[in-house]
Scaffold this motif. Structure first.
Motif: not given
Ligand SMILES: Nc1ncnc2c1ncn2[C@@H]1O[C@H](COP(=O)(O)OP(=O)(O)OP(=O)(O)O)[C@@H](O)[C@H]1O
Ligand SMILES: [Mg+2]
Length: 237
Positions: A11, A36-42, A190
């Motif tokens: 991104f 947070n921001g590691a890419g899990k939701t992506t 988490h």
């Protein structure tokens, strides 16, 4: 069943996924941890076809998410952090509505009731408006929607955040039951404790890379947190 092969997603300047590979077989629960921001939701969005990888391949039940998006989508149920339901409708009415909306074959009311029961919702709650439900009870309706669809794969994004320990435990038991039916489950969380309790495998994602991938049975809960910190921040000594 749930599979990513060398998936990259950028991104702008941010590499959300940098060569992520995962393979979650039928009947297996995989907990994906990471800051947070590691890419899990992506990762979940790539599996749902909401995010198109720059490189690599994503399949569910061997169906390519890029080339057969709708067919792949039918293989999977998704439970977000907040399951959105109609507060004035009962648990049963919500289930019937969302089940019909999904385009799946209609089920008799008795079968829908059974799904709510199997998801762990107390029988007394099934015919009450969802507006009176606790968060844990709404999550169970989400599980029931998944059960009714009989999809072989399930994706969950932080499903136990905000659940009290008892509700989170019950939720975990419902997931275990679902896995026992052969469903492959990917859960981003988490909650290290719940991840260890519920999952068969645990992965730690950091900056889009899988930095740890182990059997839950191979680590006890006391050792998971130090391992997590070390994998994310490095071991200072
Ligand atoms: N649509 C987007 N546009 C731009 N950047 C994005 C987009 N989606 C995600 N990102 C970025 O990609 C990185 C990974 O985000 P992602 O949401 O996958 O993390 P996460 O592991 O789910 O974090 P959290 O634990 O906070 O939910 C972050 O740096 C985020 O800002
Ligand atoms: Mg997220």
């Amino acid at each position: 069943m749930i599979r990513l092969d060398d998936v990259h997603k950028q991104f702008g300047p941010v590499a959300a996924l940098s060569g992520l590979s995962l393979d979650i077989p039928a009947g297996t629960i995989y907990s994906l941890l990471g800051p947070n921001g590691a890419g899990k939701t992506t990762t979940i969005n790539a599996l749902l076809g909401f995010v198109e990888p720059d490189r690599g391949r994503v399949t569910i039940n061997s169906i390519d998410v890029k080339t057969q998006r709708m067919a792949a989508r039918r293989q999977v149920t998704y439970i977000p952090e907040q399951v959105q339901l109609y507060p004035r409708l009962t648990g049963l009415e919500n289930l019937r509505y969302f089940h019909e909306l999904s385009g799946a074959a209609a089920l008799e009311l008795g079968e829908l009731r059974r799904c709510l029961f199997d998801a762990g919702l107390q029988e007394g709650a099934i015919d009450r408006p969802v507006g009176d439900y606790s968060k844990g009870m709404r999550q169970k309706v989400g599980i029931a929607i998944a059960l009714a669809r009989r999809a072989p794969a399930m994706l969950l994004d932080e499903p136990t955040s905000g659940l009290d320990p008892h509700a989170a435990r019950e939720f975990g038991e419902s997931l275990r039951w679902l896995a026992g039916q052969g469903v492959a489950i990917l859960m981003a969380t988490h909650d290290l404790f719940r991840a260890r309790e519920v999952a068969h495998r645990i992965g730690i994602l950091n900056a889009g890379c899988l930095v740890e991938d182990l059997l839950a049975a191979d680590i006890d809960i006391a050792a998971l947190e130090p391992l997590y910190i070390e994998r994310i921040h490095g071991n200072p000594g």
